[in-house]
Write an enzyme that holds these catalytic residues in place. Structure first.
Site, PDB file in Angstrom:
ATOM      1  N   ARG A 214       0.945  -1.159  -0.425  1.00  0.00           N
ATOM      2  CA  ARG A 214       0.363  -0.395  -0.056  1.00  0.00           C
ATOM      3  C   ARG A 214       0.171   1.283  -0.042  1.00  0.00           C
ATOM      4  O   ARG A 214       0.417   2.170  -0.838  1.00  0.00           O
ATOM      5  CB  ARG A 214      -0.974  -0.241   0.989  1.00  0.00           C
ATOM      6  CG  ARG A 214      -1.987  -0.918   1.456  1.00  0.00           C
ATOM      7  CD  ARG A 214      -3.138  -1.030   2.226  1.00  0.00           C
ATOM      8  NE  ARG A 214      -2.484  -1.531   3.401  1.00  0.00           N
ATOM      9  CZ  ARG A 214      -3.065  -2.894   4.014  1.00  0.00           C
ATOM     10  NH1 ARG A 214      -4.103  -3.805   2.872  1.00  0.00           N
ATOM     11  NH2 ARG A 214      -2.867  -2.700   5.150  1.00  0.00           N
ATOM     12  N   PHE A 230     -12.320  -4.227  -5.061  1.00  0.00           N
ATOM     13  CA  PHE A 230     -12.046  -5.277  -4.298  1.00  0.00           C
ATOM     14  C   PHE A 230     -11.517  -4.556  -2.975  1.00  0.00           C
ATOM     15  O   PHE A 230     -10.663  -5.423  -1.921  1.00  0.00           O
ATOM     16  CB  PHE A 230     -10.980  -6.442  -3.563  1.00  0.00           C
ATOM     17  CG  PHE A 230     -11.475  -7.584  -5.725  1.00  0.00           C
ATOM     18  CD1 PHE A 230     -12.797  -8.201  -5.308  1.00  0.00           C
ATOM     19  CD2 PHE A 230     -11.294  -7.100  -6.600  1.00  0.00           C
ATOM     20  CE1 PHE A 230     -12.858  -8.930  -6.903  1.00  0.00           C
ATOM     21  CE2 PHE A 230     -11.401  -8.526  -7.496  1.00  0.00           C
ATOM     22  CZ  PHE A 230     -12.563  -8.837  -7.643  1.00  0.00           C
ATOM     23  N   ASP A 252     -16.355  -2.733  -3.740  1.00  0.00           N
ATOM     24  CA  ASP A 252     -16.300  -4.220  -2.646  1.00  0.00           C
ATOM     25  C   ASP A 252     -17.969  -4.706  -2.536  1.00  0.00           C
ATOM     26  O   ASP A 252     -19.174  -4.074  -2.366  1.00  0.00           O
ATOM     27  CB  ASP A 252     -15.919  -3.875  -1.305  1.00  0.00           C
ATOM     28  CG  ASP A 252     -15.447  -5.196  -0.600  1.00  0.00           C
ATOM     29  OD1 ASP A 252     -14.128  -5.597  -0.976  1.00  0.00           O
ATOM     30  OD2 ASP A 252     -16.357  -5.695  -0.357  1.00  0.00           O
ATOM     31  N   ASN A 280     -20.062  -5.873  -7.649  1.00  0.00           N
ATOM     32  CA  ASN A 280     -19.590  -7.194  -7.714  1.00  0.00           C
ATOM     33  C   ASN A 280     -18.811  -6.548  -8.865  1.00  0.00           C
ATOM     34  O   ASN A 280     -18.675  -6.480  -9.938  1.00  0.00           O
ATOM     35  CB  ASN A 280     -20.766  -7.976  -7.787  1.00  0.00           C
ATOM     36  CG  ASN A 280     -20.086  -9.226  -8.567  1.00  0.00           C
ATOM     37  OD1 ASN A 280     -18.994  -9.807  -9.426  1.00  0.00           O
ATOM     38  ND2 ASN A 280     -21.132 -10.676  -8.241  1.00  0.00           N
ATOM     39  N   ASP A 301      -7.374  -5.934  -5.915  1.00  0.00           N
ATOM     40  CA  ASP A 301      -6.470  -7.663  -4.553  1.00  0.00           C
ATOM     41  C   ASP A 301      -7.765  -7.789  -4.626  1.00  0.00           C
ATOM     42  O   ASP A 301      -8.503  -8.129  -3.442  1.00  0.00           O
ATOM     43  CB  ASP A 301      -6.323  -5.939  -3.267  1.00  0.00           C
ATOM     44  CG  ASP A 301      -6.021  -6.575  -2.363  1.00  0.00           C
ATOM     45  OD1 ASP A 301      -5.640  -8.456  -2.611  1.00  0.00           O
ATOM     46  OD2 ASP A 301      -5.958  -6.301  -1.415  1.00  0.00           O
ATOM     47  N   CYS A 341      -3.560 -13.561  -3.407  1.00  0.00           N
ATOM     48  CA  CYS A 341      -3.140 -13.591  -2.213  1.00  0.00           C
ATOM     49  C   CYS A 341      -3.159 -15.288  -1.521  1.00  0.00           C
ATOM     50  O   CYS A 341      -2.797 -16.125  -0.599  1.00  0.00           O
ATOM     51  CB  CYS A 341      -3.877 -13.717  -1.172  1.00  0.00           C
ATOM     52  SG  CYS A 341      -5.583 -13.526  -0.949  1.00  0.00           S
TER      53      CYS A 341
END
Length: 400
Positions: A214, A230, A252, A280, A301, A341
């Site tokens: 970030r 996201f 989000d 979405n 992300d 992730c």
């Protein structure tokens, strides 16, 4: 009590011989001596060579999680103090400790245990049966060690409510350890203020692993029009805003997340430039493209599209799709930040997928940098599962 000896099959144990922490059920030849699940056992190779000690659980495919390579060491309070002190000293050396991950499971040689520090609050997550017997001792040791540095912990909360607990034969659980306290905790990261809800937030309340990613985006977003997909609690969006972005939109699917992000924008005095809405992302990006929207910076992300090796093929399709849609919204010469992730989405696989997405939408990518999780989530090279976050920043150029 007589020592329980676990002997491996010939040719097995490759993971722990390389420095990892797990022994799987199909690697074990014999077990001699009585034990109950969660007990510490001694592990030997097929020829009797001592390999160390770990705790056993017959409910789990990860049958043994190793605690030490020294078979003569006792797993007692002195041992745990050494492990916890090493973890804390490492954080003091490598990261900002105001809020950070203090213990990262196997990578800190305390398998199955996560401890996060949010200012003066600790949140723990125990995902392994064998670690249950040690968790309260470890919490006490952490509080002692932090007090020596002038840090008084006002409360501890347990977030052992992850699905992984069921694989260990454990019930999901969350609640206070010790006295109750206000579980809405304000933290400051990279100059941005957040209100962390340690009871209801994702994981332990906040994603600390992206802290320095970030920060890396701050220099890119100054004066720019930014789209943060996201957004969750608005973390990348707020870093863009505090760096001086001209306009930031965060998307989000969770209304709760959008409410949190909006409150965090107000907390930082950014409500005029950083706005959030519930959508979405996969559906919304094509709508924005059709409307002619273009951005200087697009940040992707997403949550992990795969949590198993078997689901990786479908995950690749998901990452390709989201990157194609995101790339279409980046102005010529603008920037794309994209990440995964998932441990199973390797650096090479993610790079290949993003490259294919760029080719499909006729964009050229110039890599600015590649990053991973923050150093308070150390990557133990012998434990591949500890390397999970891959983060690319690209400049996006039209094919001319």
């Amino acid at each position: 009590m007589a020592q329980t000896i676990v002997t491996l099959k010939k040719g097995e144990g490759r993971t722990i011989k390389a420095g990892g922490a797990w022994i799987f059920d199909n690697e074990i030849d014999t077990i001699t001596g009585s034990f109950k699940n969660g007990d510490v056992v001694t592990v030997r190779d097929f020829d009797g060579y001592p390999m160390g000690k770990g705790f056993i659980n017959q409910n789990s495919k990860i049958r043994i999680r190793m605690m030490t390579r020294k078979p003569d060491v006792q797993i007692d309070e002195a041992f745990l103090r050494m492990r916890v002190k090493n973890a804390w000293e490492y954080r003091k050396t490598c990261v900002d400790i105001s809020s950070c991950r203090v213990i990262f499971g196997e990578a800190d040689f305390l398998p199955g245990l996560v401890v996060d520090k949010y200012e003066d609050v600790l949140v723990i997550q125990c995902l392994a049966l064998g670690m249950e017997q040690f968790k309260l001792t470890i919490v006490g040791l952490l509080k002692e060690l932090m007090a020596e540095d002038g840090i008084v912990i006002r409360g501890v909360f347990e977030r052992s409510d992850a699905n992984e607990r069921t694989k260990e034969g454990l019930p999901r659980h969350k609640g206070f350890i010790g006295e109750e306290f206000d579980t809405n905790v304000e933290i400051v990261e990279n100059g941005v203020r957040y209100l962390v809800d340690v009871v209801n937030g994702q994981k332990t309340g906040f994603f600390l692993d992206q802290k320095y990613n970030r920060l890396a985006m701050q220099r890119i977003c100054k004066g720019k029009r930014v789209l943060d997909c996201f957004t969750h609690m608005g973390t990348f969006a707020l870093n863009a805003g505090i760096a001086g972005a001209a306009e930031v939109t965060g998307l989000d699917i969770s209304e709760y997340a959008v409410q949190q992000a909006t409150e965090n924008a107000r907390r930082n005095g950014l409500e005029q430039t950083v706005k959030f809405r519930c959508a979405n992302v996969l559906d919304e990006l094509p709508v924005l493209y059709q409307a002619g929207e273009q951005y200087d910076v697009v940040i992707l992300d997403p949550p992990a599209f795969t949590k198993s090796r078997e689901a990786t093929r479908n995950a690749i399709k998901g990452y390709r799709e989201i990157n194609m849609k995101g790339l279409k919204l980046v102005k010529d010469g603008g920037y794309l930040a994209t990440c995964s992730c998932s441990h199973f989405m390797t650096q090479e696989l993610l790079a290949k997928t993003v490259k294919e997405a760029a080719k499909a939408v006729h964009k050229r990518l110039r890599q600015v940098e590649f990053r991973t999780q923050a150093a308070d989530h150390p990557i133990l090279w012998a434990a591949e599962e500890s390397f999970y976050l891959k983060f690319f920043i690209f400049q996006v150029c039209e094919e001319k």
